[in-house]
Every structure is written in C-alpha cells, then in structure tokens.
Design a protein around this motif. Structure first.
Motif, PDB file in Angstrom:
ATOM      1  N   THR A 163       7.065 -31.304 -47.771  1.00 23.50           N
ATOM      2  CA  THR A 163       7.966 -30.590 -47.444  1.00 23.50           C
ATOM      3  C   THR A 163       7.807 -29.138 -47.409  1.00 23.50           C
ATOM      4  N   ARG A 164       7.835 -28.783 -48.778  1.00 26.05           N
ATOM      5  CA  ARG A 164       7.331 -27.555 -48.985  1.00 26.05           C
ATOM      6  C   ARG A 164       6.159 -26.810 -48.340  1.00 26.05           C
ATOM      7  N   PHE A 165       5.166 -27.535 -48.357  1.00 27.26           N
ATOM      8  CA  PHE A 165       3.797 -27.169 -47.826  1.00 27.26           C
ATOM      9  C   PHE A 165       4.001 -27.150 -46.255  1.00 27.26           C
ATOM     10  N   PHE A 166       4.913 -27.798 -45.685  1.00 30.95           N
ATOM     11  CA  PHE A 166       5.069 -27.548 -44.172  1.00 30.95           C
ATOM     12  C   PHE A 166       5.638 -26.286 -44.045  1.00 30.95           C
ATOM     13  N   ARG A 167       6.464 -25.856 -45.087  1.00 30.46           N
ATOM     14  CA  ARG A 167       6.999 -24.310 -44.887  1.00 30.46           C
ATOM     15  C   ARG A 167       5.625 -23.156 -44.850  1.00 30.46           C
ATOM     16  N   VAL A 168       4.600 -23.691 -45.827  1.00 36.93           N
ATOM     17  CA  VAL A 168       3.460 -22.769 -45.658  1.00 36.93           C
ATOM     18  C   VAL A 168       3.178 -22.690 -44.360  1.00 36.93           C
ATOM     19  N   LEU A 169       2.675 -24.069 -43.849  1.00 38.81           N
ATOM     20  CA  LEU A 169       2.238 -23.988 -42.330  1.00 38.81           C
ATOM     21  C   LEU A 169       3.165 -23.144 -41.376  1.00 38.81           C
ATOM     22  N   ASP A 170       4.509 -23.327 -41.519  1.00 37.71           N
ATOM     23  CA  ASP A 170       5.305 -22.704 -40.650  1.00 37.71           C
ATOM     24  C   ASP A 170       5.284 -21.055 -40.924  1.00 37.71           C
ATOM     25  N   TRP A 171       5.091 -20.613 -42.102  1.00 42.34           N
ATOM     26  CA  TRP A 171       4.876 -19.483 -42.360  1.00 42.34           C
ATOM     27  C   TRP A 171       3.574 -18.799 -41.680  1.00 42.34           C
ATOM     28  N   ILE A 172       2.508 -19.523 -41.810  1.00 38.17           N
ATOM     29  CA  ILE A 172       1.356 -19.255 -40.848  1.00 38.17           C
ATOM     30  C   ILE A 172       1.249 -19.089 -39.370  1.00 38.17           C
ATOM     31  N   LEU A 173       2.321 -20.221 -38.955  1.00 34.65           N
ATOM     32  CA  LEU A 173       2.359 -20.289 -37.622  1.00 34.65           C
ATOM     33  C   LEU A 173       3.188 -19.057 -37.139  1.00 34.65           C
ATOM     34  N   ASP A 174       4.053 -18.498 -37.797  1.00 34.72           N
ATOM     35  CA  ASP A 174       5.049 -17.519 -37.485  1.00 34.72           C
ATOM     36  C   ASP A 174       4.241 -15.961 -37.439  1.00 34.72           C
ATOM     37  N   TYR A 175       3.529 -16.099 -38.626  1.00 34.71           N
ATOM     38  CA  TYR A 175       2.726 -14.870 -38.836  1.00 34.71           C
ATOM     39  C   TYR A 175       1.475 -14.682 -38.010  1.00 34.71           C
ATOM     40  N   SER A 176       0.914 -15.803 -37.561  1.00 36.11           N
ATOM     41  CA  SER A 176      -0.486 -15.486 -36.980  1.00 36.11           C
ATOM     42  C   SER A 176      -0.521 -15.507 -35.473  1.00 36.11           C
ATOM     43  N   PHE A 177       0.619 -15.945 -35.016  1.00 34.04           N
ATOM     44  CA  PHE A 177       0.965 -15.594 -33.329  1.00 34.04           C
ATOM     45  C   PHE A 177       1.975 -15.153 -32.860  1.00 34.04           C
TER      46      PHE A 177
END
Length: 87
Positions: free
Chosen positions: A40-54
């Motif tokens: 669950t916490r790692f998906f927060r990492v992926l969501d951060w990348i999603l928001d930051y990258s695009f």
C-alpha cells in the motif's frame, strides 16, 4: 527526460535533487519494521511518480491497463534513482 519502455517512449519531468530526496523518504517509509515492502505504501511511491512525471498522465497512459501503467512508472522510478552518469 526520455524513458523507453515496452509500452512506449515517454517524455517525463527531470527529477530535481529536492524531489529525489522526497522520493527517497517515501521509499523508506514503504518498508515496514520487519524489512518487508508494504505494498500500500509502495503504491504511494508510484502515485508520487505519476504526479511528478506527467502534467497529463491520462493523456499519456490512459490507453494502458493498470499493470502496464505500473510497469511504466517502475521504469521511470528506476531512471530517477540512477545517478546521473554524465557528470
């Protein structure tokens, strides 16, 4: 920064020193006290990348399924975590 994946080539925001440190904090917080990854916490990492990258993630990733999106985000994550080899 350009990231090539089996799902396409994506132009994403370059990561700054400050952002890389923010990402590191999220990574560390995704590991629980026994040393295992908390999904669950790692998906927060992926969501951060999603928001930051695009600036418009839906435009670039909307045609992919969720697993494919995660694969793209992992590719971006891996490139963000590699030190700049040009220096």
């Amino acid at each position: 920064m350009t990231v090539k994946t089996k799902h396409g080539t994506f132009n994403v925001t370059d990561i700054t020193f400050k952002a890389r440190r923010e990402l590191h904090v999220l990574e560390v917080s995704a590991v629980n006290t026994s040393g295992a990854m908390d999904n669950t916490r790692f998906f927060r990492v992926l969501d951060w990348i999603l928001d930051y990258s695009f600036s418009d993630a839906e435009k670039h990733l909307g045609s992919l399924d969720d697993n494919q999106i995660d694969e793209v985000l992992m590719s971006i994550y891996n490139q963000y975590k590699e030190p700049n080899k040009k220096k």
